[in-house]
Design an enzyme around this catalytic site. Structure first.
Site: not given
Length: 409
Positions: A368, A125, A219
């Site tokens: 995804r 990422f 989260y």
């Protein structure tokens, strides 16, 4: 043979985690396969935030002595068992980006002789690489990239610290923490594990794997809410090695002594910086209370079974429509299905969203679908697959409205 709805319902009847779904507030008519980006809301979160608002109203500043100030450590102790850590080894604080910066400075500040390079992972990422580059610009350390798919052992000479993800955010590929950690340590370096796409998705044993440093967010699979605070893990044997570079007052040994000079706290709280949001912590604490009841092995088994079900229902569609299923095998994947269609991937995801099936899209061509065992049923997964089939067989994805690029969910 097609998967029958009756067989799927039977799997739900036998699911030991089925009751957890009732603890989440899910929109009517939505099949949510994007918990790997933002988790659903636990019903208890709203009450927890409302109570904190009331506490703010009624207690004003006294609230800091009624649970607000020590929330980073208290929530860290709630989270620790989910990632295989001990009490006092996890702080819920700031965000992943800042926590990586802290750990880079903390590790490099220990002055490993002849080692001043930071190695980031190609294909990881982007923020992990970005913050490593930024740290190296201000510190004078050398930044290097490990090519995606490259041999890690061949890139460790002169490296002080490596930043790696346990689960790749694009492919969902799972890396073996124990083996990789030993490899890095044997070469004289340290590794910071990014658990963003694994914490709450599968069993993790940081202590058992010999890991010393890790970060992650709350989260996604942990359902802490948009912008929920991240977490930072430092093994208890490595918490007194020096300063971390964001030496804010909450990380001071005596924050309310207001001393002119900085002295780091003697425990995990040295990795705190400044004042945090009591409201954000309240929502997350409501979710973490649920996790104390979760059997992580059962969660893992259901996760793999759901992703296998989704792929089984659609394998012929993938072949017919030239969709490349790049999802790793069960032993090497996190909790997502990853599909590639460079021409129509964006439109397919948008057509599904229009039907209430929420997945996400990442350039170039990646679809995804995240599988979150606490609030997804096998029937949900089966229905999502039927919608996918209908979108493809009807040609619905070819509608021009689904090809107009905008904000990507």
């Amino acid at each position: 043979m097609p998967v029958s709805l009756d067989s799927v319902r039977e799997r739900d009847r036998q699911d030991p985690l089925a009751d957890f779904k009732s603890h989440f507030a899910l929109p009517e008519g939505v099949l949510y396969l994007d918990g790997n980006s933002l988790g659903a809301q636990p019903k208890a979160a709203k009450q927890a935030v409302d109570e904190t608002l009331d506490q703010w109203r009624d207690q004003l500043i006294k609230g800091w002595n009624q649970g607000w100030f020590d929330a980073p450590e208290r929530l860290g102790n709630l989270l620790a068992p989910v990632i295989g850590a001990q009490r006092g080894e996890v702080s819920v604080t700031d965000n992943i980006t800042l926590n990586i910066f802290k750990l880079l400075g903390y590790i490099l500040g220990q002055g490993k002789e002849g080692r001043q390079a930071v190695l980031s992972e190609g294909g990881n990422f982007p923020t992990d690489g970005y913050i490593a580059q930024g740290y190296c610009r201000v510190s004078g350390a050398e930044h290097r990239f490990l090519p995606e798919g490259g041999n890690l052992a061949e890139h460790l000479d002169g490296v002080a610290v490596v930043v790696l993800s346990q689960v790749n955010y694009r492919t969902g590929k799972l890396r073996d923490i124990a083996t990789t950690t030993k490899l890095v340590h044997d070469h004289g370096a340290e590794v910071i594990w990014d658990l963003a796409h694994s914490a709450g998705a599968l069993p993790i044993d940081l202590n058992g794997c010999g890991a010393r440093y890790a970060v992650g967010c709350t989260y996604k699979y942990l359902n802490g809410g948009p912008g929920a605070p991240a977490f930072l893990y430092v093994h208890s044997d490595h918490q007194d090695k020096g300063w971390q570079p964001l030496s804010g007052w909450h990380g001071h040994a005596s924050p309310f002594a207001f001393e002119a000079d900085y002295t780091p706290a003697g425990d995990i709280s040295r990795f705190r910086t400044g004042t945090h949001s009591a409201l954000a912590y309240a929502a997350l604490e409501a979710s973490l209370a649920l996790w104390s009841e979760v059997d992580m092995q059962a969660l893992r088994e259901k996760s793999l079974a759901m992703s296998d079900l989704f792929r089984e229902c659609l394998s012929d569609i993938f072949t017919t429509h030239n969709i490349d299923d790049i999802t790793p095998s069960a032993s090497e994947r996190g909790s997502q299905v990853s599909l590639m269609d460079s021409q129509n991937g964006y439109a397919i995801v948008q057509a599904l969203i229009a039907r209430g099936v929420i997945g996400d899209y990442r350039e170039p061509g990646l679809m995804r679908f995240g599988f979150t065992p606490l609030y997804l049923s096998f029937k949900d997964v089966w229905q999502a697959a039927q919608h996918f089939r209908e979108v493809m067989e009807s040609g619905e994805y070819q509608d021009p409205q689904f090809h107009v690029r905008g904000a990507v969910t």
